[in-house]
Design an enzyme around this catalytic site. Structure first.
Site, short mmCIF file in Angstrom:
data_model
loop_
_atom_site.label_atom_id
_atom_site.label_comp_id
_atom_site.label_asym_id
_atom_site.label_seq_id
_atom_site.Cartn_x
_atom_site.Cartn_y
_atom_site.Cartn_z
N CYS A 93 -4.34 -1.23 3.90
CA CYS A 93 -3.10 -1.17 3.13
C CYS A 93 -2.06 -0.26 3.82
CB CYS A 93 -3.41 -0.75 1.70
SG CYS A 93 -2.22 -1.41 0.55
N HIS A 184 -7.96 -3.26 -0.48
CA HIS A 184 -8.77 -2.03 -0.48
C HIS A 184 -10.25 -2.37 -0.56
CE1 HIS A 184 -5.72 1.24 -1.19
NE2 HIS A 184 -4.98 0.17 -1.48
N GLU A 186 -12.71 -0.65 0.09
CA GLU A 186 -13.50 0.52 -0.35
C GLU A 186 -13.59 0.59 -1.88
OE1 GLU A 186 -10.44 0.56 0.58
OE2 GLU A 186 -9.32 2.09 -0.54
N1 GLN Z 1 2.91 0.48 -0.87
C1 GLN Z 1 2.24 1.38 0.01
C2 GLN Z 1 3.06 1.63 1.28
O1 GLN Z 1 4.04 1.00 1.49
C3 GLN Z 1 0.88 0.84 0.40
C4 GLN Z 1 0.02 0.71 -0.83
C5 GLN Z 1 -1.43 1.00 -0.61
O2 GLN Z 1 -1.83 1.56 0.40
N2 GLN Z 1 -2.21 0.64 -1.59
O3 GLN Z 1 2.73 2.48 2.07
#
Ligand code: GLN
Length: 206
Positions: A93, A184, A186
Protein backbone atom coordinates in the site's frame (compact mmCIF):
# COMPACT_ATOMS: atom_id res chain seq x y z
CA UNK A 1 26.94 -32.56 9.90
CA UNK A 2 23.57 -33.77 8.76
CA UNK A 3 20.62 -31.58 7.90
CA UNK A 4 17.80 -32.03 10.39
CA UNK A 5 14.90 -33.90 8.86
CA UNK A 6 12.52 -32.06 11.19
CA UNK A 7 13.34 -28.78 9.46
CA UNK A 8 10.07 -27.15 8.43
CA UNK A 9 9.73 -26.18 4.77
CA UNK A 10 8.60 -22.79 6.10
CA UNK A 11 11.75 -22.22 8.07
CA UNK A 12 13.71 -19.73 6.05
CA UNK A 13 16.57 -18.66 8.34
CA UNK A 14 16.04 -15.18 7.04
CA UNK A 15 16.12 -11.84 8.85
CA UNK A 16 13.62 -9.38 7.47
CA UNK A 17 13.67 -5.68 8.30
CA UNK A 18 10.36 -3.86 8.60
CA UNK A 19 10.41 -0.12 8.16
CA UNK A 20 8.80 1.06 11.40
CA UNK A 21 8.53 4.82 11.05
CA UNK A 22 4.74 4.83 10.91
CA UNK A 23 1.87 2.58 9.87
CA UNK A 24 1.02 -1.11 9.91
CA UNK A 25 4.36 -2.71 10.71
CA UNK A 26 3.46 -4.91 13.72
CA UNK A 27 1.11 -7.18 11.77
CA UNK A 28 3.88 -7.88 9.22
CA UNK A 29 6.18 -8.97 12.05
CA UNK A 30 3.54 -11.41 13.31
CA UNK A 31 2.97 -12.95 9.86
CA UNK A 32 6.70 -13.32 9.23
CA UNK A 33 7.16 -14.95 12.64
CA UNK A 34 4.56 -17.60 11.78
CA UNK A 35 6.62 -18.38 8.67
CA UNK A 36 9.79 -18.83 10.70
CA UNK A 37 11.59 -15.64 9.70
CA UNK A 38 13.34 -13.34 12.16
CA UNK A 39 12.23 -9.72 12.03
CA UNK A 40 13.95 -6.47 12.89
CA UNK A 41 12.28 -3.07 13.10
CA UNK A 42 14.10 -0.47 11.02
CA UNK A 43 13.95 3.13 12.25
CA UNK A 44 17.22 4.74 11.18
CA UNK A 45 19.55 4.64 8.16
CA UNK A 46 22.06 2.83 10.42
CA UNK A 47 19.52 0.05 11.06
CA UNK A 48 19.35 -0.44 7.30
CA UNK A 49 23.03 -0.31 6.39
CA UNK A 50 24.70 -1.23 9.67
CA UNK A 51 26.89 -4.28 10.24
CA UNK A 52 23.91 -6.51 11.09
CA UNK A 53 22.64 -7.32 7.64
CA UNK A 54 19.04 -7.97 6.78
CA UNK A 55 18.05 -10.27 3.92
CA UNK A 56 15.02 -8.27 2.87
CA UNK A 57 12.83 -5.33 3.82
CA UNK A 58 9.11 -4.68 4.12
CA UNK A 59 7.85 -1.14 3.65
CA UNK A 60 4.40 -1.27 5.28
CA UNK A 61 1.14 0.50 4.64
CA UNK A 62 0.29 3.73 6.39
CA UNK A 63 0.53 7.26 5.02
CA UNK A 64 3.21 7.64 2.40
CA UNK A 65 3.34 11.43 2.94
CA UNK A 66 4.02 10.95 6.66
CA UNK A 67 6.66 8.30 5.97
CA UNK A 68 8.34 10.65 3.52
CA UNK A 69 8.55 13.34 6.23
CA UNK A 70 10.50 10.93 8.44
CA UNK A 71 12.61 9.75 5.51
CA UNK A 72 13.67 13.28 4.67
CA UNK A 73 15.70 13.38 7.92
CA UNK A 74 19.31 12.15 8.10
CA UNK A 75 19.44 11.28 4.38
CA UNK A 76 17.26 8.26 5.15
CA UNK A 77 15.56 8.49 1.75
CA UNK A 78 18.91 8.30 -0.07
CA UNK A 79 20.00 5.32 2.04
CA UNK A 80 16.72 3.54 1.41
CA UNK A 81 16.91 4.29 -2.31
CA UNK A 82 20.38 2.72 -2.45
CA UNK A 83 19.20 -0.26 -0.41
CA UNK A 84 16.14 -1.14 -2.52
CA UNK A 85 18.21 -1.05 -5.71
CA UNK A 86 19.83 -4.34 -4.76
CA UNK A 87 18.06 -5.90 -1.77
CA UNK A 88 14.70 -7.71 -1.90
CA UNK A 89 11.98 -5.33 -0.77
CA UNK A 90 8.23 -5.73 -0.42
CA UNK A 91 6.06 -2.60 -0.32
CA UNK A 92 2.43 -2.81 0.77
CA UNK A 93 0.00 0.00 0.00
CA UNK A 94 1.87 3.17 1.12
CA UNK A 95 5.02 1.06 0.73
CA UNK A 96 4.07 0.31 -2.88
CA UNK A 97 3.60 4.06 -3.42
CA UNK A 98 7.08 4.72 -2.05
CA UNK A 99 8.66 2.07 -4.30
CA UNK A 100 6.99 3.30 -7.50
CA UNK A 101 8.72 5.18 -10.30
CA UNK A 102 5.76 7.43 -10.93
CA UNK A 103 3.27 8.60 -8.25
CA UNK A 104 0.13 10.51 -9.17
CA UNK A 105 -2.90 12.10 -7.51
CA UNK A 106 -0.98 14.06 -6.42
CA UNK A 107 2.57 13.53 -7.65
CA UNK A 108 5.07 13.01 -4.85
CA UNK A 109 8.66 11.99 -4.21
CA UNK A 110 9.37 8.28 -4.29
CA UNK A 111 12.21 5.77 -4.40
CA UNK A 112 11.73 5.30 -8.14
CA UNK A 113 12.67 1.63 -8.00
CA UNK A 114 9.64 -0.24 -9.33
CA UNK A 115 8.60 0.51 -12.90
CA UNK A 116 4.93 1.30 -12.26
CA UNK A 117 2.66 4.32 -12.25
CA UNK A 118 0.49 4.41 -9.13
CA UNK A 119 -2.43 6.65 -8.31
CA UNK A 120 -2.98 7.40 -4.61
CA UNK A 121 -6.38 7.06 -2.90
CA UNK A 122 -7.81 5.86 -6.18
CA UNK A 123 -11.04 4.35 -4.90
CA UNK A 124 -12.61 7.54 -3.51
CA UNK A 125 -13.65 8.48 0.01
CA UNK A 126 -17.00 6.67 0.27
CA UNK A 127 -15.86 3.17 -0.49
CA UNK A 128 -12.25 3.61 0.42
CA UNK A 129 -11.88 0.33 2.33
CA UNK A 130 -13.02 -3.15 1.33
CA UNK A 131 -12.22 -6.82 1.69
CA UNK A 132 -12.38 -8.74 -1.58
CA UNK A 133 -11.37 -12.18 -2.76
CA UNK A 134 -9.70 -11.90 -6.14
CA UNK A 135 -7.78 -14.10 -8.58
CA UNK A 136 -4.05 -14.59 -8.26
CA UNK A 137 -1.41 -16.63 -10.04
CA UNK A 138 0.04 -17.63 -6.65
CA UNK A 139 -0.64 -21.31 -6.02
CA UNK A 140 -3.70 -22.02 -3.89
CA UNK A 141 -6.49 -20.17 -5.66
CA UNK A 142 -8.15 -16.78 -5.06
CA UNK A 143 -6.70 -14.52 -2.40
CA UNK A 144 -8.38 -12.40 0.28
CA UNK A 145 -7.31 -8.78 -0.09
CA UNK A 146 -7.86 -6.02 2.45
CA UNK A 147 -7.87 -2.62 0.75
CA UNK A 148 -7.54 0.50 2.92
CA UNK A 149 -7.54 3.87 1.13
CA UNK A 150 -5.76 1.93 -1.55
CA UNK A 151 -3.80 3.23 -4.51
CA UNK A 152 -4.29 1.86 -8.03
CA UNK A 153 -1.51 0.72 -10.33
CA UNK A 154 -2.31 2.26 -13.71
CA UNK A 155 0.83 1.27 -15.63
CA UNK A 156 3.36 -1.54 -15.37
CA UNK A 157 6.66 -1.52 -17.23
CA UNK A 158 7.82 -4.44 -19.41
CA UNK A 159 9.87 -6.03 -16.60
CA UNK A 160 6.94 -6.06 -14.18
CA UNK A 161 4.97 -9.27 -13.65
CA UNK A 162 1.36 -9.03 -12.44
CA UNK A 163 0.52 -11.71 -9.84
CA UNK A 164 -3.00 -10.60 -8.93
CA UNK A 165 -5.62 -8.16 -10.19
CA UNK A 166 -8.73 -6.31 -9.06
CA UNK A 167 -11.16 -5.39 -11.85
CA UNK A 168 -8.35 -5.86 -14.33
CA UNK A 169 -5.92 -3.55 -12.49
CA UNK A 170 -2.74 -5.07 -11.03
CA UNK A 171 -2.76 -5.27 -7.20
CA UNK A 172 0.24 -7.55 -6.65
CA UNK A 173 3.31 -7.08 -8.85
CA UNK A 174 6.90 -8.23 -8.99
CA UNK A 175 9.96 -6.85 -10.73
CA UNK A 176 12.95 -9.09 -9.97
CA UNK A 177 13.81 -8.57 -6.29
CA UNK A 178 10.94 -6.11 -5.72
CA UNK A 179 7.38 -7.00 -4.75
CA UNK A 180 4.46 -4.63 -4.22
CA UNK A 181 0.83 -5.01 -3.17
CA UNK A 182 -1.82 -2.29 -3.11
CA UNK A 183 -3.64 -4.24 -0.38
CA UNK A 184 -2.64 -5.40 3.13
CA UNK A 185 -1.74 -9.12 3.12
CA UNK A 186 -0.57 -8.80 6.74
CA UNK A 187 -4.21 -8.25 7.80
CA UNK A 188 -5.43 -11.58 6.36
CA UNK A 189 -4.86 -15.05 7.79
CA UNK A 190 -3.53 -16.24 4.43
CA UNK A 191 0.27 -16.12 4.49
CA UNK A 192 0.89 -16.85 0.81
CA UNK A 193 2.07 -13.37 -0.16
CA UNK A 194 4.64 -13.21 2.64
CA UNK A 195 5.66 -16.77 1.81
CA UNK A 196 6.14 -15.67 -1.80
CA UNK A 197 8.35 -12.79 -0.63
CA UNK A 198 10.54 -15.13 1.44
CA UNK A 199 10.82 -17.50 -1.53
CA UNK A 200 11.75 -14.55 -3.77
CA UNK A 201 14.64 -13.69 -1.44
CA UNK A 202 16.01 -17.20 -1.89
CA UNK A 203 15.64 -17.03 -5.69
CA UNK A 204 15.63 -13.34 -6.67
CA UNK A 205 16.13 -14.10 -10.35
CA UNK A 206 13.23 -16.58 -10.62
N1 GLN B 1 -3.60 6.36 1.20
C1 GLN B 1 -2.30 6.05 1.70
C2 GLN B 1 -1.22 6.84 0.98
O1 GLN B 1 -1.49 7.49 0.03
C3 GLN B 1 -2.02 4.56 1.56
C4 GLN B 1 -3.01 3.77 2.38
C5 GLN B 1 -2.45 2.54 3.01
O2 GLN B 1 -1.24 2.34 3.08
N2 GLN B 1 -3.35 1.73 3.49
O3 GLN B 1 -0.08 6.81 1.36
Amino acid sequence: MSVSSSESPNHHNLTIGILALQGAYEAHAKTLATLGATTRLIRTPEDLEGPEKIDGLIIPGGESTTMLKFLERNHFLDTLQRFVRTTPTFGTCAGAILLAKDVQHPAQTSLGALDITIERNAYGRQIDSSILTEPTSLPGGPLEMVFIRAPRITRTGPAVETLATRNGFPVLVRQGHLLAATFHPELSQDTRVHQYFLDLIKTPGA
